[in-house]
Motif scaffolding. Structure first.
Motif, PDB file in Angstrom:
ATOM      1  N   UNK A  51       0.840  -1.206   0.000  1.00 36.66           N
ATOM      2  CA  UNK A  51       0.000   0.000   0.000  1.00 36.66           C
ATOM      3  C   UNK A  51       0.871   1.250   0.000  1.00 36.66           C
ATOM      4  N   UNK A  52       1.963   1.210   0.783  1.00 36.57           N
ATOM      5  CA  UNK A  52       2.880   2.356   0.831  1.00 36.57           C
ATOM      6  C   UNK A  52       3.564   2.549  -0.516  1.00 36.57           C
ATOM      7  N   UNK A  53       3.982   1.437  -1.123  1.00 37.88           N
ATOM      8  CA  UNK A  53       4.697   1.545  -2.395  1.00 37.88           C
ATOM      9  C   UNK A  53       3.809   2.053  -3.524  1.00 37.88           C
ATOM     10  N   UNK A  54       2.525   1.830  -3.402  1.00 37.32           N
ATOM     11  CA  UNK A  54       1.597   2.320  -4.442  1.00 37.32           C
ATOM     12  C   UNK A  54       0.903   3.613  -4.001  1.00 37.32           C
ATOM     13  N   UNK A  55       1.443   4.229  -2.919  1.00 37.71           N
ATOM     14  CA  UNK A  55       0.943   5.525  -2.417  1.00 37.71           C
ATOM     15  C   UNK A  55      -0.527   5.490  -2.016  1.00 37.71           C
ATOM     16  N   UNK A  56      -1.006   4.349  -1.536  1.00 42.53           N
ATOM     17  CA  UNK A  56      -2.383   4.255  -1.051  1.00 42.53           C
ATOM     18  C   UNK A  56      -2.415   4.697   0.436  1.00 42.53           C
ATOM     19  N   UNK A  57      -2.082   5.960   0.657  1.00 39.58           N
ATOM     20  CA  UNK A  57      -1.927   6.467   2.035  1.00 39.58           C
ATOM     21  C   UNK A  57      -3.243   6.521   2.788  1.00 39.58           C
ATOM     22  N   UNK A  58      -4.340   6.625   2.033  1.00 39.89           N
ATOM     23  CA  UNK A  58      -5.645   6.678   2.710  1.00 39.89           C
ATOM     24  C   UNK A  58      -5.934   5.356   3.412  1.00 39.89           C
ATOM     25  N   UNK A  59      -5.476   4.218   2.822  1.00 35.53           N
ATOM     26  CA  UNK A  59      -5.653   2.920   3.491  1.00 35.53           C
ATOM     27  C   UNK A  59      -4.971   2.948   4.860  1.00 35.53           C
ATOM     28  N   UNK A  60      -3.700   3.374   4.814  1.00 36.00           N
ATOM     29  CA  UNK A  60      -2.865   3.343   6.024  1.00 36.00           C
ATOM     30  C   UNK A  60      -3.392   4.314   7.079  1.00 36.00           C
ATOM     31  N   UNK A  61      -3.774   5.492   6.613  1.00 36.62           N
ATOM     32  CA  UNK A  61      -4.272   6.505   7.562  1.00 36.62           C
ATOM     33  C   UNK A  61      -5.558   6.043   8.227  1.00 36.62           C
ATOM     34  N   UNK A  62      -6.418   5.386   7.453  1.00 34.89           N
ATOM     35  CA  UNK A  62      -7.678   4.885   7.996  1.00 34.89           C
ATOM     36  C   UNK A  62      -7.443   3.801   9.053  1.00 34.89           C
ATOM     37  N   UNK A  63      -6.433   2.983   8.805  1.00 35.58           N
ATOM     38  CA  UNK A  63      -6.157   1.867   9.718  1.00 35.58           C
ATOM     39  C   UNK A  63      -5.227   2.230  10.874  1.00 35.58           C
ATOM     40  N   UNK A  64      -4.552   3.381  10.760  1.00 36.24           N
ATOM     41  CA  UNK A  64      -3.485   3.699  11.711  1.00 36.24           C
ATOM     42  C   UNK A  64      -3.883   3.598  13.181  1.00 36.24           C
ATOM     43  N   UNK A  65      -5.107   3.996  13.611  1.00 35.25           N
ATOM     44  CA  UNK A  65      -5.431   3.871  15.042  1.00 35.25           C
ATOM     45  C   UNK A  65      -5.418   2.421  15.522  1.00 35.25           C
ATOM     46  N   UNK A  66      -5.573   1.468  14.594  1.00 38.10           N
ATOM     47  CA  UNK A  66      -5.653   0.053  14.980  1.00 38.10           C
ATOM     48  C   UNK A  66      -4.390  -0.740  14.681  1.00 38.10           C
ATOM     49  N   UNK A  68      -0.750  -1.903  15.536  1.00 33.92           N
ATOM     50  CA  UNK A  68       0.115  -1.932  16.722  1.00 33.92           C
ATOM     51  C   UNK A  68       1.573  -1.672  16.331  1.00 33.92           C
ATOM     52  N   UNK A  69       2.384  -1.347  17.338  1.00 37.50           N
ATOM     53  CA  UNK A  69       3.782  -0.980  17.117  1.00 37.50           C
ATOM     54  C   UNK A  69       4.576  -2.098  16.468  1.00 37.50           C
ATOM     55  N   UNK A  70       4.258  -3.341  16.819  1.00 39.95           N
ATOM     56  CA  UNK A  70       4.992  -4.483  16.262  1.00 39.95           C
ATOM     57  C   UNK A  70       4.821  -4.563  14.756  1.00 39.95           C
ATOM     58  N   UNK A  71       3.580  -4.388  14.294  1.00 37.50           N
ATOM     59  CA  UNK A  71       3.287  -4.435  12.862  1.00 37.50           C
ATOM     60  C   UNK A  71       3.978  -3.269  12.141  1.00 37.50           C
ATOM     61  N   UNK A  72       3.887  -2.066  12.734  1.00 39.15           N
ATOM     62  CA  UNK A  72       4.509  -0.873  12.123  1.00 39.15           C
ATOM     63  C   UNK A  72       6.018  -1.048  12.055  1.00 39.15           C
ATOM     64  N   UNK A  73       6.593  -1.641  13.115  1.00 43.45           N
ATOM     65  CA  UNK A  73       8.039  -1.876  13.149  1.00 43.45           C
ATOM     66  C   UNK A  73       8.478  -2.786  12.007  1.00 43.45           C
ATOM     67  N   UNK A  74       7.695  -3.830  11.748  1.00 44.73           N
ATOM     68  CA  UNK A  74       8.025  -4.764  10.664  1.00 44.73           C
ATOM     69  C   UNK A  74       7.962  -4.059   9.314  1.00 44.73           C
ATOM     70  N   UNK A  75       6.934  -3.235   9.130  1.00 44.96           N
ATOM     71  CA  UNK A  75       6.789  -2.497   7.863  1.00 44.96           C
ATOM     72  C   UNK A  75       7.971  -1.549   7.666  1.00 44.96           C
ATOM     73  N   UNK A  87       9.639   7.238   5.570  1.00 47.80           N
ATOM     74  CA  UNK A  87       9.308   8.494   6.264  1.00 47.80           C
ATOM     75  C   UNK A  87       7.856   8.876   6.001  1.00 47.80           C
ATOM     76  N   UNK A  88       7.415   8.714   4.750  1.00 45.32           N
ATOM     77  CA  UNK A  88       6.010   9.000   4.435  1.00 45.32           C
ATOM     78  C   UNK A  88       5.072   8.076   5.210  1.00 45.32           C
ATOM     79  N   UNK A  89       5.455   6.820   5.300  1.00 43.84           N
ATOM     80  CA  UNK A  89       4.661   5.850   6.055  1.00 43.84           C
ATOM     81  C   UNK A  89       4.565   6.290   7.521  1.00 43.84           C
ATOM     82  N   UNK A  90       5.686   6.703   8.067  1.00 44.24           N
ATOM     83  CA  UNK A  90       5.736   7.164   9.473  1.00 44.24           C
ATOM     84  C   UNK A  90       4.778   8.336   9.700  1.00 44.24           C
ATOM     85  N   UNK A  91       4.722   9.230   8.714  1.00 48.21           N
ATOM     86  CA  UNK A  91       3.871  10.420   8.866  1.00 48.21           C
ATOM     87  C   UNK A  91       2.378  10.089   8.832  1.00 48.21           C
TER      88      UNK A  91
END
Length: 631
Positions: A51-66, A68-75, A87-91
Motif C-alpha cells: 500500500x505504501x509503495x503504491x501511495x495508497x496512504x488513505x488505506x494506512x491513515x484509515x487503519x493507523x489507530x488500529x 500496533x507498534x509491532x506491525x509498524x516496526x516490521x513495515x 518516512x512518508x509511512x511514518x507520517x
C-alpha cells in the motif's frame, strides 16, 4: 456504502489493484462489523508495504489507530532501503502513539536520508516526550542501528544536535559520554554544537570541561571550534588569553579567519577598550586578513559608547572608502550615538544618508529618533516621525510604544500615554514593565494616587514581574502626597516579593519624612539602610542636612555634614545651600558668609538660591550683593 466504495470515495485518483488488496478489504470489513477482533491481526505487513509503495496512504491513515507498534516496526524494517517511503509511512501512522522501540527504528531509517532535518524532526518530539529518558533513547537507537546494519554514528550525533537545539545541553552531554563509553568518536560538528550551546547559556566552565575532554579524545578542532572557545574567553573577560589563543590554534595548524579576529575586536569594544581593538585590527591586517563591515561596525560602536563621535564618523568614512557597504546596523550605531549626545541634526543626517544609499531605516532607527525627540520635548515632530514610520509599512513594536508612553508620561500628558497603552493592547502587543512604570510615574506626578494604586494591582494580577524602579515610582508619589503610611506598606510589600529596596527607595522615604518635619525618623532610615547593606549617598546626607536646616537644628546639620565627609562624599551645591539657608534663618549671617567662601574655594559656583538665602538672612540687598561679590 460498501468498503471498496468507501475507499474509492476517499481517494478520487484511479484505483489501482495491488497484491493482497483483498486482505485489506477484509480487514476494513471486519473492523466495521466486529469490534471484538483486532483489525491489525488480520493485516499482514506485506499489505501495508505494498500500500505504501503504491501511495495508497488513505488505506494506512484509515487503519493507523488500529495498527500496533509491532506491525509498524516490521513495515518500517521492510521499507528501510527506501527511507523516503518509510518516512512518508511514518507520517501516516501517528508517530506520537508509537512505543520507544518503534520510534527509534523510524528515526534510524530516516537517518539514511541525505538531509538530517527529517531525523531531527522525529528526534525532538521523542526527547521532549515523557516516553523515555535520553539514555533509553540512546540505547534503543543503538539497537535499531545494529538491526539496520548502519555503520556510521550519525544517529548519536543527531541525537546530541537535537538536544542542543532544544537547549537540553546536559542531556546532549550525557549522550556524548555514552558515545565515548561505546568507543564512538563524536563528529567535530557535534562537539561544536555542544560548545556553542554552553556559550549561549553562559556556561563557560562547562564549555572548558567539554573542550578538555575533546582534547583527550584527540578530536581535531576546526576553526569554528577555536572561534567558539575564543568567544568563551571573551565572555569571561580574558581578552589577553583570547589573543594568545590565536597563536595556539596556529600552532595546531588551524589558521584564524575574519570571524576569529572580529570576536576579539567586538569584545574589546564592548568593554570600552577601543585602542586594544585597534591593535587587534592591525594584527589582523598583518596576517593578510582584510577587516569586513562587522570589524568596522564594532569599532564604530566602541567609539560611540566612549563618546568619541568624531572618530566614529571618521572610521565610518574610512570604511566606505575601502569599498565596504555599511548595513542598517552600522547606521543605527551612529544614529544612536548622536541621539544620546542630543545632536539630532547629525542623527537625522545619517538617517537621510542611509535612505539615499538605498538602505531602509528599521524600526530600531525610528525608535532611537523618536526617543531623542521626546528627550528634547519635540512632541509634534515625534508624532510625525511615528506616522512616517507607519506610512513606510513599519509597524510600531513593543519598544516604540514604551518610548511613546514614557515620553508623554514625562511630559505630563497622561491621557495620551494611556491611549497608546490601549492601542498596544488592541494590536496584541503586551506592555512591558517599563511601560507600566512610565504610566505609574505619570499618575504619581499628577497626584492621581488611587489610579496609580489600582494600576499597580492590575499589573500584579497579570503576573508582570515588578521591580524596584516601579515600586520607587509609586513610593515617590505617595511620599509627595504625604501618604507615608502607604509608602511604608509598599516597602513591606517589596520584602514579601523579594524585591530588594535600593538607595533611591530610602532617599524617597527620607525626603517624605523630612517634608513633614520628622527628621529623626528620616535619620533612623539611614541606619536601616546600613543594616541592609545599602550605602547612603550624597542624596541621603543632603536630605538630612536640609531637614535639620529647615528646622533650625544647625548643630545636627553640621554633624551630618561631617559624617558625609568621613564616608568619602564631598559636599555639593545642595549641601551648602541647605546650610547657608539654615544659618541665615537663624540670623547667623557670618557663618553663612564663611560657608559661601568655602564653597567658592572648592570650585562650587553659587546659584540664585544661594544668593536669595543670603539676601533674606542679611535683610539688606546691597550689603548681601557686596558681600557675595567680595568672595
Amino acid at each position: 456504502m460498501k468498503p471498496y466504495q468507501i475507499l474509492k470515495h476517499q481517494n478520487p485518483k484511479p484505483f489501482i489493484l495491488i497484491p493482497h488488496q483483498r486482505s485489506l478489504f477484509s480487514a476494513l470489513s471486519s473492523s466495521t462489523s466486529d469490534q471484538s477482533q483486532s483489525p491489525s491481526s488480520e493485516i499482514s505487513p506485506d499489505v501495508l508495504v505494498e500500500s505504501a509503495r503504491s501511495s495508497q496512504w488513505h488505506f494506512i491513515k484509515h487503519l493507523s489507530p488500529n495498527l500496533d507498534s509491532s506491525l509498524i516496526s516490521t513495515v518500517l524494517f521492510n521499507l528501510h532501503k527506501t527511507p523516503e517511503l518509510a518516512l512518508q509511512f511514518t507520517s501516516h501512522v501517528e508517530f506520537h502513539r508509537l512505543d520507544i522501540k518503534t520510534r527509534c527504528l523510524a528515526i534510524a531509517v530516516a537517518s539514511r536520508l541525505p538531509s538530517p532535518k527529517p531525523t531531527l524532526n522525529l528526534l525532538k518530539p521523542t526527547v521532549s516526550s515523557d516516553i523515555a529518558g535520553v539514555a533509553v533513547i540512546f540505547d534503543e537507537l543503538a539497537l535499531a542501528r545494529e538491526r539496520l546494519g548502519i555503520s556510521t554514528t550519525i544517529l548519536f550525533d543527531l541525537l546530541i544536535k537535537a538536544c542542543c537545539e532544544m537547549k537540553r545541553v546536559d542531556e546532549g552531554l550525557e549522550c556524548f559520554y555514552m558515545m565515548k563509553d561505546k568507543g564512538f568518536i563524536p563528529k567535530i560538528e557535534t562537539c561544536n554544537a555542544l560548545l556553542s550551546t554552553f556559550l549561549k547559556l553562559n556556561r563557560t566552565e562547562s564549555a572548558w570541561v567539554l573542550y578538555a575532554e575533546m582534547f583527550k579524545m584527540r578530536i581535531k578542532s576546526s576553526v569554528y571550534t577555536f572561534n567558539i572557545m575564543i568567544n568563551v574567553l571573551c565572555k569571561e573577560g580574558k581578552l589577553k588569553k583570547a589573543k594568545d589563543f590565536i597563536g595556539f590554534m596556529e600552532n595546531l595548524g588551524v589558521n584564524p579567519n575574519v570571524v576569529t579576529y572580529n570576536t576579539i575586536i567586538h569584545a574589546y569594544c564592548s568593554r570600552g577598550r577601543v585602542e586594544g581593538a585597534r591593535f587587534v585590527l592591525n594584527a589582523m591586517r598583518s596576517k593578510g586578513i582584510q577587516p569586513d563591515s562587522y570589524s568596522y561596525s564594532s569599532l564604530i560602536s566602541g567609539m560611540c559608547k566612549d563618546k568619541r563621535l568624531e572618530e566614529a564618523s571618521e572610521m565610518f568614512e574610512k570604511m566606505k572608502e575601502m569599498g565596504l557597504v555599511p548595513s542598517a546596523v552600522t547606521y543605527n550605531i551612529l544614529i544612536d550615538g548622536y541621539c544620546n549626545e542630543g545632536d539630532l541634526g547629525k542623527a537625522f543626517h545619517y538617517r537621510d544618508e542611509m535612505v539615499e544609499q538605498g538602505i531602509s531605516p528599521t524600526v530600531s532607527t525610528y525608535n532611537m529618533l523618536v526617543h531623542a525627540l521626546f528627550m528634547e520635548c519635540k512632541m509634534d515632530e515625534a508624532d510625525d516621525l511615528v506616522k512616517e514610520m507607519e506610512e513606510k509599512g513599519l509597524a510600531p513594536d513593543q519598544i516604540t510604544y514604551s518610548i511613546l508612553i514614557n515620553g508623554y508620561s514625562r511630559c505630563g500628558n497622561v491621557k495620551k500615554a494611556f491611549s497608546f497603552h490601549d492601542e498596544m493592547l488592541t494590536k496584541g502587543i503586551q506592555p512591558t514593565r517599563i511601560t507600566y512604570t512610565s504610566l505609574i510615574y505619570a499618575l504619581s506626578k499628577r497626584n492621581r494616587m488611587t489610579e496609580a494604586d489600582n494600576l499597580f494591582e492590575k499589573i500584579m494580577k497579570k503576573g508582570v514581574a515588578v521591580d524596584v524602579i516601579m515600586f520607587n515610582a509609586l513610593i515617590d508619589g505617595h511620599c509627595a502626597n504625604g501618604n507615608m503610611e502607604r509608602a511604608f506598606s509598599l516597602l513591606k510589600e517589596m520584602d514579601k516579593l523579594n524585591v530588594p529596596p535600593d538607595d533611591v527607595t530610602y532617599n524617597t522615604l527620607m525626603q517624605g519624612h523630612c517634608r513633614e518635619g520628622r527628621v529623626e525618623e528620616a535619620r533612623k532610615l539611614v541606619d536601616e539602610m546600613k543594616r541592609r547593606g545599602i550605602k547612603p549617598d550624597h542624596v541621603s546626607y543632603n536630605t538630612l542636612i536640609s531637614g535639620y536646616s529647615r528646622r533650625g537644628d544647625m548643630k545636627d546639620a553640621l554633624r551630618v555634614r561631617d559624617e558625609m565627609l568621613s564616608t568619602g562624599f564631598n559636599p555639593t551645591l545642595l549641601t551648602y545651600n541647605a546650610l547657608i539657608q539654615g544659618f541665615c534663618h537663624n540670623q547667623e549671617g557670618d557663618i553663612a558668609e564663611e560657608l559661601l567662601k568655602e564653597m567658592i574655594s572648592k570650585g562650587i559656583t553659587p546659584d540664585d538660591s544661594t544668593y536669595l538665602s543670603l539676601i533674606d538672612g542679611m535683610g539688606n540687598i546691597d550689603q548681601s550683593v557686596e558681600s557675595c561679590n567680595s568672595c
